[in-house]
Design an enzyme around this catalytic site. Structure first.
Site, PDB file in Angstrom:
ATOM      1  N   ARG A 148       0.721  -1.200  -0.200  1.00  0.00           N
ATOM      2  CA  ARG A 148      -0.243  -0.024   0.021  1.00  0.00           C
ATOM      3  C   ARG A 148       0.939   1.332  -0.032  1.00  0.00           C
ATOM      4  O   ARG A 148       1.723   1.415   0.543  1.00  0.00           O
ATOM      5  CB  ARG A 148      -0.706  -0.079   1.227  1.00  0.00           C
ATOM      6  CG  ARG A 148      -2.184  -0.916   0.920  1.00  0.00           C
ATOM      7  CD  ARG A 148      -3.128  -0.286   0.152  1.00  0.00           C
ATOM      8  NE  ARG A 148      -4.428  -1.467  -0.051  1.00  0.00           N
ATOM      9  CZ  ARG A 148      -4.528  -2.320  -0.747  1.00  0.00           C
ATOM     10  NH1 ARG A 148      -3.469  -2.743  -1.663  1.00  0.00           N
ATOM     11  NH2 ARG A 148      -5.644  -3.064  -0.800  1.00  0.00           N
TER      12      ARG A 148
ATOM     13  N   GLU B 228      -1.456   8.299  -5.955  1.00  0.00           N
ATOM     14  CA  GLU B 228      -1.527   7.844  -7.252  1.00  0.00           C
ATOM     15  C   GLU B 228      -2.386   8.548  -8.025  1.00  0.00           C
ATOM     16  O   GLU B 228      -3.813   8.850  -7.857  1.00  0.00           O
ATOM     17  CB  GLU B 228      -2.071   6.275  -6.904  1.00  0.00           C
ATOM     18  CG  GLU B 228      -1.164   5.628  -6.195  1.00  0.00           C
ATOM     19  CD  GLU B 228      -1.288   4.249  -5.920  1.00  0.00           C
ATOM     20  OE1 GLU B 228      -2.356   3.826  -6.599  1.00  0.00           O
ATOM     21  OE2 GLU B 228      -0.520   3.538  -5.191  1.00  0.00           O
TER      22      GLU B 228
ATOM     23  N   HIS C 218       0.817   0.526 -10.098  1.00  0.00           N
ATOM     24  CA  HIS C 218       0.042  -0.300  -9.087  1.00  0.00           C
ATOM     25  C   HIS C 218      -0.398  -1.523 -10.173  1.00  0.00           C
ATOM     26  O   HIS C 218      -1.736  -1.872 -10.201  1.00  0.00           O
ATOM     27  CB  HIS C 218      -1.218   0.549  -8.705  1.00  0.00           C
ATOM     28  CG  HIS C 218      -2.001   0.260  -7.457  1.00  0.00           C
ATOM     29  ND1 HIS C 218      -2.389   0.721  -6.482  1.00  0.00           N
ATOM     30  CD2 HIS C 218      -1.771  -1.292  -7.029  1.00  0.00           C
ATOM     31  CE1 HIS C 218      -2.806  -0.043  -5.771  1.00  0.00           C
ATOM     32  NE2 HIS C 218      -2.404  -1.179  -5.848  1.00  0.00           N
TER      33      HIS C 218
END
Length: 527
Positions: free
Chosen positions: A232, A261, A279
């Site tokens: 994370r 992000e 990601h």
């Protein structure tokens, strides 16, 4: 006919399963704004999401017919689970569909970082031949430190063992015996920092883990360590990592997740020894097919047959029983969450005692709720009502439950005892009226606490001015006290104070409260 809305990109295999079912009508509408989603969600009984759609309280309020939200994946940070629970909306995820994929990505990132593969590709395409500059290293016989030994972390450890690496593991919630039974070395966090050539992170993001890899942690590591984070964003403090890379303390880092992000163009992203991906941990064809198929089957099973699989807020019990025991499950969940935050070190044993008029009531779902509430603080999204007992067993936690007929103070009292190597914590709770949940005891202290929101647990001396001083400190920082409960121990010398605040209290304010003479300890709780 049940209507299902797919609001995020979903694998074709999952959509086809919906289309092929005679009792399901599916619409695929991705990229909706919150207002657009709110305008149409009232027509649907099922909603399928990934990470883009935010299922807020406003969306749930607009979803008058909504019965189930299914996440094609693990993370549910984008779903207001308490609001869904209040409205009777089942929230499901697919916790096992992408664990191998994410673990493999961490290994791939480690190898790419070690051998400078992205840099070699970019410079060669730019017409350069930087063979000497991009010399790498071997992972053979190097030490990999794995922080977090859940489903993904354990697979990473296993794959690294296949590469003939020495693997050391730290997990604050899993016993050393469990880790060693799997064939790995269990170490403290400081020992891991001191020994590891590579460190990979596989823990959920909580207040306790946010920024855990910071300057203080980097200072304890070997010179030239390499960092991998596919868990994370925010677990690694990016500013501190940048400084550690600039100084040479950290030789390189591989990140799949970021504090923000997308992260944009920053000095951190521009570092030569940082490799990064957008990601992609769960982004393989196999994983996306797995989670798409799983979420489609789970939603159909619930809408058509009433079968619940991988729900994070509802157990698999008959609706008539669920209505009767729901308040007890709710207080059980909150007590479990509280116990997880009180525990020091790995949990060895959980003892649940039901005292009062529970005659004829199936209490197994309540016990499961206690475990789920406790374990969610440790392994987060991988825990649900189906697997909580199995997860506890796999973590080496012994669980027992018993019933007794009477209690002087309450018609129904649930007591949860949690044992660790550091000692035992006792939390008791009950139901006031029809469904008002209350925690009424923590260790030797009695109170009547509503277990929700941001809470400070303060042990202090029972002297004039203590509470006033604490309130003044909070007020100076603009932190409003919404509710306060005070309990006293048997000797009348010490108090326990529960202060519920409108916002989470920053660490600097907690330190200021701790520094006062009459305060013994301060613990921030999130319930």
């Amino acid at each position: 006919m049940f209507k299902v809305l797919v609001s995020d990109t979903l694998g074709d295999a999952g959509i086809q399963i919906f289309k092929d079912h005679p009792e399901i009508e599916v619409d695929v509408k991705t990229g909706l704004s919150p207002d657009e989603l709110a305008a149409i969600i009232g027509d649907y009984q099922g909603l399928v999401i990934r990470s883009a759609t935010k299922v807020t309280e406003a969306i749930l309020e607009a979803g008058k017919s909504l019965k189930v939200v299914g996440r094609a994946g693990i993370g549910l940070d984008n779903v207001d689970i308490p609001a869904a629970t209040k409205r009777g909306v089942v929230v499901m995820n697919t916790p096992t569909g992408n664990v191998v994929t994410t673990a493999e990505h961490a290994i791939a990132m480690m190898m790419a970082l070690t051998r400078n593969i992205p840099q070699g590709t970019m410079t060669l395409k730019a017409g350069k031949w930087e063979k000497k500059k991009l010399q790498g290293r071997e992972v053979f016989n190097k030490t990999l430190g794995v922080i977090g030994f859940g489903k993904i972390g354990s697979i990473v450890a296993d794959r690294a063992r296949g590469l003939k690496m020495r693997v050391v593991v730290h997990d604050a919630f899993i016993t050393p015996e469990k880790i060693e039974k799997e064939g790995f070395e269990s170490v403290t966090l400081d020992e891991l920092y001191a020994q590891a050539d590579y460190i990979t992170v596989h823990v959920p993001k909580f207040k306790e883990t946010a920024g855990m890899l910071n300057k203080a942690a980097f200072d304890k590591m070997k010179d030239g360590v390499m960092i991998i984070n596919c868990a994370r964003g925010g677990i690694v403090n990016e500013a501190d990592l940048l400084a550690a890379m600039e100084s040479g303390k950290v030789a390189g880092a591989a990140l799949d997740v970021f504090e923000t992000e997308p992260p944009g163009q920053t000095p951190f992203i521009a570092m030569d020894h940082l490799i990064c991906t957008p990601h992609l941990g769960a982004s393989t064809e196999e994983a996306q097919t797995n989670v798409a198929v799983a979420v489609a089957h789970q939603i159909i099973d619930y809408l058509v047959d009433g079968t619940i699989v991988n729900a994070v807020n509802v157990p698999s019990v008959a609706s008539c029983l669920l209505q009767k025991i729901a308040p007890y499950m709710q207080i059980g969940d909150r007590m479990g969450c509280l116990q997880a935050q009180l525990a020091k070190g790995p949990i060895r044993e959980v003892i649940v005692e039901y005292t009062g008029n529970f005659k004829g009531m199936d209490l197994a779902p309540v016990s499961t709720s206690i475990l789920k509430g406790m374990l969610t603080r440790m392994v987060k999204h991988s825990v649900n009502f189906v697997n909580a007992p199995v997860v506890a067993r796999d973590m080496g936690i012994k669980v027992t439950a018993s019933t007794a007929s009477g209690t002087e103070d309450y018609n129904h009292l649930i007591t949860v005892r949690v044992k660790t190597d550091a000692g035992e914590n006792v939390v008791a709770g009950t139901i006031i009226g029809r469904n008002a949940i209350r925690v009424v005891k923590i260790n030797d202290f009695r109170m009547e606490l509503i277990p929700e929101g941001h809470i400070l647990l303060i042990f202090n001396q029972d002297r004039p001015g203590a509470i006033g001083t604490i309130g003044t400190i909070l007020g100076q920082h603009g932190i409003n006290i919404s509710r306060m409960q005070v309990g006293q121990d048997k000797d009348g010398v010490h108090n326990v104070i529960f202060i519920q605040t409108d916002i989470s209290v920053p660490d600097a304010v907690l330190d200021q409260i701790r520094s006062t003479d009459m305060v013994n300890t301060v613990t921030a709780l999130e319930l």
